[in-house]
Motif scaffolding. Sequence first.
Motif, mmCIF file in Angstrom:
data_model
loop_
_atom_site.group_PDB
_atom_site.id
_atom_site.type_symbol
_atom_site.label_atom_id
_atom_site.label_comp_id
_atom_site.label_asym_id
_atom_site.label_seq_id
_atom_site.Cartn_x
_atom_site.Cartn_y
_atom_site.Cartn_z
ATOM 1 N N TYR A 129 -23.909 -32.409 3.624
ATOM 2 C CA TYR A 129 -22.691 -32.364 4.426
ATOM 3 C C TYR A 129 -22.013 -30.998 4.379
ATOM 4 O O TYR A 129 -22.095 -30.288 3.373
ATOM 5 C CB TYR A 129 -21.682 -33.399 3.921
ATOM 6 N N SER A 130 -21.298 -30.679 5.462
ATOM 7 C CA SER A 130 -20.430 -29.496 5.481
ATOM 8 C C SER A 130 -19.289 -29.756 6.451
ATOM 9 O O SER A 130 -19.442 -30.482 7.433
ATOM 10 C CB SER A 130 -21.204 -28.239 5.886
ATOM 11 N N THR A 131 -18.132 -29.168 6.167
ATOM 12 C CA THR A 131 -16.929 -29.337 6.977
ATOM 13 C C THR A 131 -16.205 -28.003 7.091
ATOM 14 O O THR A 131 -15.938 -27.367 6.067
ATOM 15 C CB THR A 131 -15.973 -30.366 6.339
ATOM 16 N N PRO A 132 -15.856 -27.575 8.312
ATOM 17 C CA PRO A 132 -15.067 -26.350 8.462
ATOM 18 C C PRO A 132 -13.573 -26.662 8.371
ATOM 19 O O PRO A 132 -13.133 -27.705 8.832
ATOM 20 C CB PRO A 132 -15.428 -25.889 9.871
ATOM 21 N N TYR A 133 -12.818 -25.756 7.778
ATOM 22 C CA TYR A 133 -11.369 -25.947 7.698
ATOM 23 C C TYR A 133 -10.575 -24.774 8.254
ATOM 24 O O TYR A 133 -9.368 -24.880 8.435
ATOM 25 C CB TYR A 133 -10.934 -26.208 6.256
ATOM 26 N N GLY A 134 -11.246 -23.664 8.517
ATOM 27 C CA GLY A 134 -10.542 -22.505 9.056
ATOM 28 C C GLY A 134 -11.476 -21.610 9.834
ATOM 29 O O GLY A 134 -12.677 -21.561 9.574
ATOM 30 N N ILE A 135 -10.908 -20.903 10.824
ATOM 31 C CA ILE A 135 -11.651 -19.922 11.605
ATOM 32 C C ILE A 135 -10.686 -18.821 11.998
ATOM 33 O O ILE A 135 -9.511 -19.081 12.273
ATOM 34 C CB ILE A 135 -12.307 -20.542 12.857
ATOM 35 N N ASN A 136 -11.168 -17.583 11.998
ATOM 36 C CA ASN A 136 -10.323 -16.493 12.476
ATOM 37 C C ASN A 136 -10.841 -16.000 13.819
ATOM 38 O O ASN A 136 -11.854 -16.482 14.330
ATOM 39 C CB ASN A 136 -10.203 -15.371 11.430
ATOM 40 N N ASP A 137 -10.148 -15.035 14.405
ATOM 41 C CA ASP A 137 -10.528 -14.559 15.734
ATOM 42 C C ASP A 137 -11.827 -13.759 15.731
ATOM 43 O O ASP A 137 -12.420 -13.554 16.789
ATOM 44 C CB ASP A 137 -9.394 -13.747 16.350
ATOM 45 N N ALA A 138 -12.307 -13.335 14.555
ATOM 46 C CA ALA A 138 -13.600 -12.651 14.450
ATOM 47 C C ALA A 138 -14.761 -13.643 14.371
ATOM 48 O O ALA A 138 -15.918 -13.246 14.358
ATOM 49 C CB ALA A 138 -13.613 -11.734 13.228
ATOM 50 N N GLY A 139 -14.450 -14.940 14.299
ATOM 51 C CA GLY A 139 -15.491 -15.958 14.242
ATOM 52 C C GLY A 139 -15.950 -16.303 12.850
ATOM 53 O O GLY A 139 -16.943 -17.024 12.674
ATOM 54 N N GLU A 140 -15.244 -15.822 11.828
ATOM 55 C CA GLU A 140 -15.573 -16.175 10.448
ATOM 56 C C GLU A 140 -15.020 -17.568 10.162
ATOM 57 O O GLU A 140 -13.865 -17.849 10.449
ATOM 58 C CB GLU A 140 -14.976 -15.159 9.476
ATOM 59 N N VAL A 141 -15.872 -18.429 9.603
ATOM 60 C CA VAL A 141 -15.520 -19.829 9.370
ATOM 61 C C VAL A 141 -15.503 -20.095 7.875
ATOM 62 O O VAL A 141 -16.377 -19.617 7.147
ATOM 63 C CB VAL A 141 -16.552 -20.765 10.048
#
Length: 182
Positions: A129-141
Motif C-alpha cells: 500500500y501507499s497513500t499520498p498526503y501532499g504535493i507541491n507545484d513542482a510535482g513532488e509528492v
Amino acid sequence: INNTGQLVGFASTCGNVASHAFFWTASTGMIDIGTLGGSHSFPQSITDAGQVVGSAATVGGASHAFVWTQDAGMIDLGTLGGSDSWPYLVNDAGQVVGTSYIGSGGIYHAFSWTPSTGMIDLGTLGGSYSTPYGINDAGEVVGNAHIPGDVAAHAFVWTQANGMVDLGTLGGTHSQAVTINN
C-alpha cells in the motif's frame, strides 16, 4: 474556496435521492457538476484556475477520481486496474494525486495524474500500500507507503526523476510525510 472566490461543495438533488458536487461563484450561482453516470459525486479540492477534483459514482457503482472544469466538464481519471480511485490533492499545475485499487484484494497504491501522462502508479516501498498526503507545484509528492511484509509504513517523497524514496523513521516502525512546500 480558492483565492478567486470560487468554491466547491455538495448538495442533495431534488427529492434528496443523491448528492452531487457543485461549483459556485457569485456570478453563476450553484452549478451541478454531475456524476460519471452513477448517483453521486463529491468534490475534494479546487485550484485557483477553477479546476475541481473529486470522486464520482460510475454506472456500475464504482467510485472514480475526476477532474472538472467549466470548459471541459467532468473527466474520469480511471483507475490503476482495480474498481475504484479517489483523488486527494491537486496542485496549481493541474497534477492530481490520490489512491487507486490496483486489482482485486483491496490493495491500493498512490497515483499521479496529468493530462499528458494519464494515471501513473507511484508504487510502494516494497509492501502492498501507499497513500499520498501532499504535493507541491513542482510535482513532488509525499505520503507513506508500506515496507516489505506490510509490517510498517514509512514516509516517502516521490519525484518523476527519482521515484519513491524512503525517508525512514525516528527509530520506531512508522512515519508519515503530510505536506511539502514549493
